[in-house]
Motif scaffolding. Structure first.
Motif, mmCIF file in Angstrom:
data_model
loop_
_atom_site.group_PDB
_atom_site.id
_atom_site.type_symbol
_atom_site.label_atom_id
_atom_site.label_comp_id
_atom_site.label_asym_id
_atom_site.label_seq_id
_atom_site.Cartn_x
_atom_site.Cartn_y
_atom_site.Cartn_z
ATOM 1 N N VAL A 60 -0.419 14.809 -11.240
ATOM 2 C CA VAL A 60 0.210 13.520 -11.226
ATOM 3 C C VAL A 60 0.314 13.039 -9.886
ATOM 4 N N TYR A 61 0.442 13.979 -8.715
ATOM 5 C CA TYR A 61 0.657 13.450 -7.425
ATOM 6 C C TYR A 61 -0.664 12.915 -6.884
ATOM 7 N N LEU A 62 -1.916 13.724 -7.174
ATOM 8 C CA LEU A 62 -2.991 12.894 -6.848
ATOM 9 C C LEU A 62 -3.530 11.632 -7.612
ATOM 10 N N LEU A 63 -3.052 11.490 -8.890
ATOM 11 C CA LEU A 63 -3.047 10.156 -9.554
ATOM 12 C C LEU A 63 -2.332 9.031 -8.942
ATOM 13 N N ALA A 64 -1.148 9.617 -8.381
ATOM 14 C CA ALA A 64 -0.344 8.246 -7.784
ATOM 15 C C ALA A 64 -0.839 8.123 -6.196
ATOM 16 N N LEU A 65 -1.775 8.945 -5.704
ATOM 17 C CA LEU A 65 -2.381 8.430 -4.459
ATOM 18 C C LEU A 65 -3.783 7.607 -4.892
ATOM 19 N N LEU A 66 -4.414 7.845 -6.208
ATOM 20 C CA LEU A 66 -5.457 7.164 -6.639
ATOM 21 C C LEU A 66 -5.074 5.672 -7.019
ATOM 22 N N SER A 67 -3.566 5.465 -7.667
ATOM 23 C CA SER A 67 -3.240 4.296 -8.251
ATOM 24 C C SER A 67 -2.918 3.399 -6.951
ATOM 25 N N ALA A 68 -2.365 3.959 -5.847
ATOM 26 C CA ALA A 68 -1.672 3.193 -4.699
ATOM 27 C C ALA A 68 -3.091 2.634 -4.191
ATOM 28 N N LEU A 69 -4.104 3.474 -4.189
ATOM 29 C CA LEU A 69 -5.009 2.993 -3.302
ATOM 30 C C LEU A 69 -5.866 1.810 -4.275
ATOM 31 N N LEU B 266 -0.184 1.882 -13.868
ATOM 32 C CA LEU B 266 -0.295 3.395 -13.567
ATOM 33 C C LEU B 266 0.280 3.509 -12.288
ATOM 34 N N PHE B 267 0.338 2.738 -11.147
ATOM 35 C CA PHE B 267 1.235 2.964 -10.395
ATOM 36 C C PHE B 267 2.761 2.961 -10.273
ATOM 37 N N ALA B 268 3.127 2.056 -11.248
ATOM 38 C CA ALA B 268 4.506 2.065 -11.668
ATOM 39 C C ALA B 268 4.919 3.551 -12.176
ATOM 40 N N LEU B 269 3.974 3.826 -12.991
ATOM 41 C CA LEU B 269 4.378 5.053 -13.738
ATOM 42 C C LEU B 269 4.479 6.380 -13.032
ATOM 43 N N THR B 270 3.661 6.331 -11.744
ATOM 44 C CA THR B 270 3.448 7.548 -10.970
ATOM 45 C C THR B 270 4.779 7.278 -9.921
ATOM 46 N N LEU C 51 11.531 -0.749 -7.428
ATOM 47 C CA LEU C 51 11.658 -2.040 -8.096
ATOM 48 C C LEU C 51 10.625 -2.791 -8.042
ATOM 49 N N MET C 52 9.692 -2.937 -6.900
ATOM 50 C CA MET C 52 8.660 -3.720 -6.728
ATOM 51 C C MET C 52 7.678 -3.364 -7.523
ATOM 52 N N ALA C 53 7.399 -1.751 -7.666
ATOM 53 C CA ALA C 53 6.261 -1.351 -8.556
ATOM 54 C C ALA C 53 6.632 -1.885 -10.276
ATOM 55 N N ILE C 54 7.841 -1.854 -10.719
ATOM 56 C CA ILE C 54 7.970 -2.477 -11.969
ATOM 57 C C ILE C 54 7.582 -3.654 -12.222
ATOM 58 N N TYR C 55 8.066 -4.751 -11.126
ATOM 59 C CA TYR C 55 7.983 -6.143 -10.908
ATOM 60 C C TYR C 55 6.332 -6.558 -10.988
ATOM 61 N N LEU C 56 5.601 -5.665 -10.226
ATOM 62 C CA LEU C 56 4.130 -5.888 -10.055
ATOM 63 C C LEU C 56 3.470 -5.854 -11.235
ATOM 64 N N VAL C 57 4.095 -5.132 -12.169
ATOM 65 C CA VAL C 57 3.478 -4.918 -13.423
ATOM 66 C C VAL C 57 3.155 -6.413 -14.254
ATOM 67 N N PHE C 58 4.219 -7.100 -14.046
ATOM 68 C CA PHE C 58 4.167 -8.545 -14.737
ATOM 69 C C PHE C 58 3.568 -9.580 -13.831
ATOM 70 N N THR C 59 3.184 -9.348 -12.909
ATOM 71 C CA THR C 59 2.350 -10.296 -12.117
ATOM 72 C C THR C 59 0.869 -10.539 -12.245
ATOM 73 N N ARG C 60 0.448 -11.462 -11.666
ATOM 74 C CA ARG C 60 -1.090 -11.618 -11.488
ATOM 75 C C ARG C 60 -1.507 -11.314 -9.878
#
Length: 366
Positions: free
Chosen positions: A85-94, A108-112, A133-142
């Motif tokens: 999960v930690y490695l997935l968090a790093l990869l999703s952030a990248l 994936l970023f929001a979930l991690t 909060l921003m991780a959740i909001y970004l899911v709904f943006t382009r």
């Protein structure tokens, strides 16, 4: 113009993706901040969020039973599941920072982010809450429309012209644009609420009222990575008084400054400088980067395009020419050429009468 006529006039603009550049900056800033934090804490990851944490999985399960918060780390308390999960968090952030497969990587970023932060809620500060909060909001943006690998891919392999889309595709695109606009508005409102609540709470504090609040953190060893500099600032009564009252005035006044574009831009620049000073003087880099990333929703589009143009010019001047490669300006962004960027800047400066997809949340032409 009121009633149905006003709604009909505003509908085309509401169904157009607004503030794509601001969304891109928020995306890059938030994902980059969280990714940098995870990298810094790599040696301590198991103590902070994993199987060695003093806040054990059993204690966290009891808390989750009351809060009903989501964390994938509750599915297993084994080390290797945590490491995955930690490695997935790093990869999703990248991936999100680069804008690669933005729709999937933002989810994936929001979930991690939720999984790690909800594993140990006692580690977070204001910056972590904002990233949450921003991780959740970004899911709904382009947020990958510009300055992303997705935009570069679309520029190289353009799809059908929008006029050729069928009605279901056109309707879905319009709804996605409206959802993006609503999410950007929510981000802007969230930033306003952060400053407004912080400012009004400070007004009620006696230390902020007498102008000495900034003095105390400058004397605490935990918040003084540069003791000499902190001592120099904390030793001046006038400086601490000005910083204390200036902070309160800016935070309380920022929501009201949105009605005046130039005043808003001035306050925004001052607050960005203040956050950078907090990162340097108090040793809170990730808190400051999270705040600056969220503040980017109010940056003027013309300013962002000017920065992009300067960066593209700097890169073109230092990029070695390849044999057979034509000269001239390189692409100013992943989403289009330098000429397209100049045309977009002209559209932004055209004024309120000409709507542009590059306009930020702050107001027309802002």
């Amino acid at each position: 113009m009121t009633g149905p006529a006003a709604v009909r006039a505003a509908l085309p603009r509401l169904l157009t993706t607004l503030a794509p550049h601001q969304a891109a900056v928020v995306r890059i800033g938030v994902a980059g901040t969280w990714g940098a934090y995870l990298l810094r804490e790599w040696p301590n990851r198991r103590v902070l969020y994993g199987d060695r944490s003093p806040w054990s999985a059993a204690l966290n399960e009891r808390l989750l039973a009351d809060t009903h918060a989501f964390t994938a780390l509750s599915w297993s308390d084994g080390r290797w599941w945590f490491e995955a999960v930690y490695l997935l968090a790093l990869l999703s952030a990248l991936a999100l920072a680069l804008g690669w497969r933005t729709r999937a990587s933002s989810v994936l970023f929001a979930l991690t982010v939720l999984s790690l932060q909800n594993r140990n809620v006692f580690l977070g500060d204001g910056g972590d809450n904002l990233v949450h909060l921003m991780a959740i909001y970004l899911v709904f943006t382009r947020c990958g429309r510009v300055w992303s690998l997705d935009a570069r891919r679309r520029a190289r392999r353009p799809g059908k012209d929008p006029s050729e889309w069928g009605e279901p595709r056109a309707l879905a695109d319009a709804l996605a644009a409206m959802l993006h606009n609503c999410a950007m508005l929510v981000i802007a409102v969230q930033v306003v609420l952060v400053y407004a609540t912080a400012g009004w709470y400070k007004v009620q504090g006696s230390r902020w009222q007498d102008g000495t609040a900034v003095f105390y953190p400058l004397k605490l060893g935990y918040f003084t990575p540069w003791p000499e500099l902190s001592g120099l600032l904390g030793g001046s009564l006038l400086v601490t008084f000005a910083l204390t009252y200036g902070t309160v005035v800016m935070q309380v006044g920022f929501p009201f400054s949105l009605a005046a574009r130039r005043l808003k831009n001035v306050l925004l620049a001052v607050m960005v400088v203040e956050h950078l000073a907090i990162a340097l003087l108090l040793g809170l880099p990730f808190f400051s980067l999270a705040m600056v990333s969220a503040d980017a929703v109010f940056l003027p589009t013309a300013f962002l395009l000017a920065v992009r143009g300067r960066a593209a010019g700097w890169w073109a001047a230092r990029r070695p020419e390849r044999p057979g490669e034509p000269g001239g300006p390189v692409e100013a962004s992943a989403g289009g050429s330098a000429e397209a960027g100049a045309a977009e800047a002209g559209a932004v400066q055209a004024g309120p009468g000409r709507a542009s997809a590059g306009e930020p949340v702050g107001g027309p032409g802002d």
